[in-house]
Design a protein around this motif. Sequence first.
Motif, PDB file in Angstrom:
ATOM      1  N   SER A 153       0.869  -1.182   0.000  1.00 17.74           N
ATOM      2  CA  SER A 153       0.000   0.000   0.000  1.00 17.74           C
ATOM      3  C   SER A 153       0.899   1.224   0.000  1.00 17.74           C
ATOM      4  O   SER A 153       1.924   1.250   0.680  1.00 17.74           O
ATOM      5  CB  SER A 153      -0.883   0.027   1.250  1.00 17.74           C
ATOM      6  OG  SER A 153      -1.700  -1.110   1.326  1.00 17.74           O
ATOM      7  N   LYS A 154       0.514   2.245  -0.766  1.00 12.04           N
ATOM      8  CA  LYS A 154       1.267   3.486  -0.823  1.00 12.04           C
ATOM      9  C   LYS A 154       0.317   4.639  -0.556  1.00 12.04           C
ATOM     10  O   LYS A 154      -0.776   4.693  -1.125  1.00 12.04           O
ATOM     11  CB  LYS A 154       1.944   3.647  -2.182  1.00 12.04           C
ATOM     12  CG  LYS A 154       2.993   2.577  -2.441  1.00 12.04           C
ATOM     13  CD  LYS A 154       3.685   2.794  -3.766  1.00 12.04           C
ATOM     14  CE  LYS A 154       4.747   1.728  -3.996  1.00 12.04           C
ATOM     15  NZ  LYS A 154       5.534   2.019  -5.211  1.00 12.04           N
ATOM     16  N   PHE A 155       0.762   5.553   0.313  1.00 18.47           N
ATOM     17  CA  PHE A 155      -0.080   6.665   0.734  1.00 18.47           C
ATOM     18  C   PHE A 155       0.645   7.975   0.475  1.00 18.47           C
ATOM     19  O   PHE A 155       1.773   8.170   0.920  1.00 18.47           O
ATOM     20  CB  PHE A 155      -0.424   6.533   2.219  1.00 18.47           C
ATOM     21  CG  PHE A 155      -1.116   5.237   2.536  1.00 18.47           C
ATOM     22  CD1 PHE A 155      -2.489   5.117   2.396  1.00 18.47           C
ATOM     23  CD2 PHE A 155      -0.390   4.132   2.941  1.00 18.47           C
ATOM     24  CE1 PHE A 155      -3.127   3.920   2.666  1.00 18.47           C
ATOM     25  CE2 PHE A 155      -1.022   2.929   3.221  1.00 18.47           C
ATOM     26  CZ  PHE A 155      -2.393   2.825   3.083  1.00 18.47           C
ATOM     27  N   TYR A 156      -0.034   8.864  -0.227  1.00 20.12           N
ATOM     28  CA  TYR A 156       0.552  10.125  -0.647  1.00 20.12           C
ATOM     29  C   TYR A 156      -0.550  11.170  -0.696  1.00 20.12           C
ATOM     30  O   TYR A 156      -1.698  10.857  -1.004  1.00 20.12           O
ATOM     31  CB  TYR A 156       1.191   9.929  -2.033  1.00 20.12           C
ATOM     32  CG  TYR A 156       1.658  11.194  -2.679  1.00 20.12           C
ATOM     33  CD1 TYR A 156       2.840  11.801  -2.284  1.00 20.12           C
ATOM     34  CD2 TYR A 156       0.920  11.785  -3.690  1.00 20.12           C
ATOM     35  CE1 TYR A 156       3.276  12.974  -2.879  1.00 20.12           C
ATOM     36  CE2 TYR A 156       1.352  12.949  -4.294  1.00 20.12           C
ATOM     37  CZ  TYR A 156       2.528  13.542  -3.884  1.00 20.12           C
ATOM     38  OH  TYR A 156       2.961  14.699  -4.461  1.00 20.12           O
ATOM     39  N   GLY A 157      -0.228  12.393  -0.381  1.00 20.30           N
ATOM     40  CA  GLY A 157      -1.197  13.473  -0.497  1.00 20.30           C
ATOM     41  C   GLY A 157      -1.950  13.729   0.793  1.00 20.30           C
ATOM     42  O   GLY A 157      -1.529  13.335   1.871  1.00 20.30           O
ATOM     43  N   LYS A 158      -3.081  14.389   0.650  1.00 20.83           N
ATOM     44  CA  LYS A 158      -3.883  14.751   1.816  1.00 20.83           C
ATOM     45  C   LYS A 158      -4.281  13.515   2.609  1.00 20.83           C
ATOM     46  O   LYS A 158      -4.655  12.495   2.044  1.00 20.83           O
ATOM     47  CB  LYS A 158      -5.160  15.481   1.383  1.00 20.83           C
ATOM     48  CG  LYS A 158      -4.968  16.934   1.116  1.00 20.83           C
ATOM     49  CD  LYS A 158      -6.306  17.592   0.909  1.00 20.83           C
ATOM     50  CE  LYS A 158      -6.171  19.076   1.120  1.00 20.83           C
ATOM     51  NZ  LYS A 158      -7.439  19.756   1.153  1.00 20.83           N
ATOM     52  N   LYS A 159      -4.185  13.642   3.900  1.00 20.59           N
ATOM     53  CA  LYS A 159      -4.589  12.597   4.847  1.00 20.59           C
ATOM     54  C   LYS A 159      -3.842  11.279   4.654  1.00 20.59           C
ATOM     55  O   LYS A 159      -4.342  10.224   5.015  1.00 20.59           O
ATOM     56  CB  LYS A 159      -6.098  12.381   4.800  1.00 20.59           C
ATOM     57  CG  LYS A 159      -6.891  13.619   5.177  1.00 20.59           C
ATOM     58  CD  LYS A 159      -8.368  13.338   5.263  1.00 20.59           C
ATOM     59  CE  LYS A 159      -9.103  14.612   5.614  1.00 20.59           C
ATOM     60  NZ  LYS A 159     -10.527  14.412   5.763  1.00 20.59           N
ATOM     61  N   HIS A 160      -2.627  11.329   4.052  1.00 22.43           N
ATOM     62  CA  HIS A 160      -1.904  10.071   3.850  1.00 22.43           C
ATOM     63  C   HIS A 160      -1.535   9.425   5.183  1.00 22.43           C
ATOM     64  O   HIS A 160      -1.545   8.204   5.298  1.00 22.43           O
ATOM     65  CB  HIS A 160      -0.669  10.262   2.948  1.00 22.43           C
ATOM     66  CG  HIS A 160       0.502  10.909   3.590  1.00 22.43           C
ATOM     67  ND1 HIS A 160       0.649  12.277   3.647  1.00 22.43           N
ATOM     68  CD2 HIS A 160       1.587  10.385   4.196  1.00 22.43           C
ATOM     69  CE1 HIS A 160       1.779  12.572   4.260  1.00 22.43           C
ATOM     70  NE2 HIS A 160       2.377  11.439   4.602  1.00 22.43           N
ATOM     71  N   GLY A 161      -1.248  10.225   6.196  1.00 23.47           N
ATOM     72  CA  GLY A 161      -0.918   9.669   7.502  1.00 23.47           C
ATOM     73  C   GLY A 161      -2.078   8.944   8.137  1.00 23.47           C
ATOM     74  O   GLY A 161      -1.921   7.851   8.690  1.00 23.47           O
ATOM     75  N   LYS A 162      -3.246   9.517   8.043  1.00 27.74           N
ATOM     76  CA  LYS A 162      -4.453   8.907   8.624  1.00 27.74           C
ATOM     77  C   LYS A 162      -4.759   7.571   7.944  1.00 27.74           C
ATOM     78  O   LYS A 162      -5.060   6.574   8.599  1.00 27.74           O
ATOM     79  CB  LYS A 162      -5.636   9.876   8.488  1.00 27.74           C
ATOM     80  CG  LYS A 162      -6.906   9.391   9.114  1.00 27.74           C
ATOM     81  CD  LYS A 162      -8.001  10.438   9.006  1.00 27.74           C
ATOM     82  CE  LYS A 162      -9.257   9.952   9.687  1.00 27.74           C
ATOM     83  NZ  LYS A 162     -10.323  10.957   9.661  1.00 27.74           N
ATOM     84  N   ARG A 163      -4.653   7.547   6.615  1.00 29.99           N
ATOM     85  CA  ARG A 163      -4.938   6.311   5.878  1.00 29.99           C
ATOM     86  C   ARG A 163      -3.883   5.242   6.152  1.00 29.99           C
ATOM     87  O   ARG A 163      -4.204   4.059   6.297  1.00 29.99           O
ATOM     88  CB  ARG A 163      -5.051   6.599   4.383  1.00 29.99           C
ATOM     89  CG  ARG A 163      -6.299   7.439   4.064  1.00 29.99           C
ATOM     90  CD  ARG A 163      -6.447   7.761   2.579  1.00 29.99           C
ATOM     91  NE  ARG A 163      -5.441   8.758   2.202  1.00 29.99           N
ATOM     92  CZ  ARG A 163      -4.629   8.658   1.151  1.00 29.99           C
ATOM     93  NH1 ARG A 163      -4.716   7.624   0.345  1.00 29.99           N
ATOM     94  NH2 ARG A 163      -3.760   9.595   0.873  1.00 29.99           N
ATOM     95  N   ALA A 164      -2.622   5.648   6.257  1.00 27.42           N
ATOM     96  CA  ALA A 164      -1.547   4.689   6.538  1.00 27.42           C
ATOM     97  C   ALA A 164      -1.700   4.108   7.944  1.00 27.42           C
ATOM     98  O   ALA A 164      -1.523   2.903   8.143  1.00 27.42           O
ATOM     99  CB  ALA A 164      -0.185   5.350   6.374  1.00 27.42           C
ATOM    100  N   TRP A 165      -2.023   4.943   8.918  1.00 30.38           N
ATOM    101  CA  TRP A 165      -2.194   4.465  10.289  1.00 30.38           C
ATOM    102  C   TRP A 165      -3.329   3.443  10.365  1.00 30.38           C
ATOM    103  O   TRP A 165      -3.211   2.423  11.043  1.00 30.38           O
ATOM    104  CB  TRP A 165      -2.460   5.642  11.235  1.00 30.38           C
ATOM    105  CG  TRP A 165      -2.616   5.201  12.665  1.00 30.38           C
ATOM    106  CD1 TRP A 165      -3.758   5.223  13.399  1.00 30.38           C
ATOM    107  CD2 TRP A 165      -1.598   4.658  13.509  1.00 30.38           C
ATOM    108  NE1 TRP A 165      -3.523   4.729  14.661  1.00 30.38           N
ATOM    109  CE2 TRP A 165      -2.201   4.373  14.749  1.00 30.38           C
ATOM    110  CE3 TRP A 165      -0.249   4.378  13.335  1.00 30.38           C
ATOM    111  CZ2 TRP A 165      -1.482   3.818  15.815  1.00 30.38           C
ATOM    112  CZ3 TRP A 165       0.462   3.836  14.395  1.00 30.38           C
ATOM    113  CH2 TRP A 165      -0.155   3.560  15.621  1.00 30.38           C
TER     114      TRP A 165
END
Length: 148
Positions: free
Chosen positions: A38-50
């Motif tokens: 999974s790769k998370f980038y942009g707005k709210k990437h931290g929330k989605r990764a957590w």
Amino acid sequence: MCLIAYSPSGKLMPRAAFDSARLQNADGIGIMSPRGVSKFYGKKHGKRAWKELRALAAEGLPHGVHFRFATHGDISKAQLHPFRTQSGAHVMHNGVIWETAGDATGAESDNSLYVSKYMRRAPGPTARHYDAYYSAIEADIGFSNKLL
């Protein structure tokens, strides 16, 4: 420099450590586990990764997390680790790989170039040249960098 964290089965990194790593390495987050990438980038990437990390820990799955601090290559989802080799392995790296740093462009970081150029057919542990291959990789990566 980027940061890699590894969590064994059923473990979750402390939230404070996650938040600190994310804030200091704010160019995206990549996660790999037996379930996939999974790769998370942009707005709210931290929330989605957590949320993803919590789910992996709840399932008892080991996982690696890469917090990117871009030194070479665009700040884009395409440059987030892990990178996939042709053999299907996924690779995360922190630090600069000097073998390919001089060839890095906006489109490709030193890490993505290294994986595509030198690690495209990474042998498995039963392969005949396994030890020699990974010794060469270790020499290129260097002692101050980490590879997962």
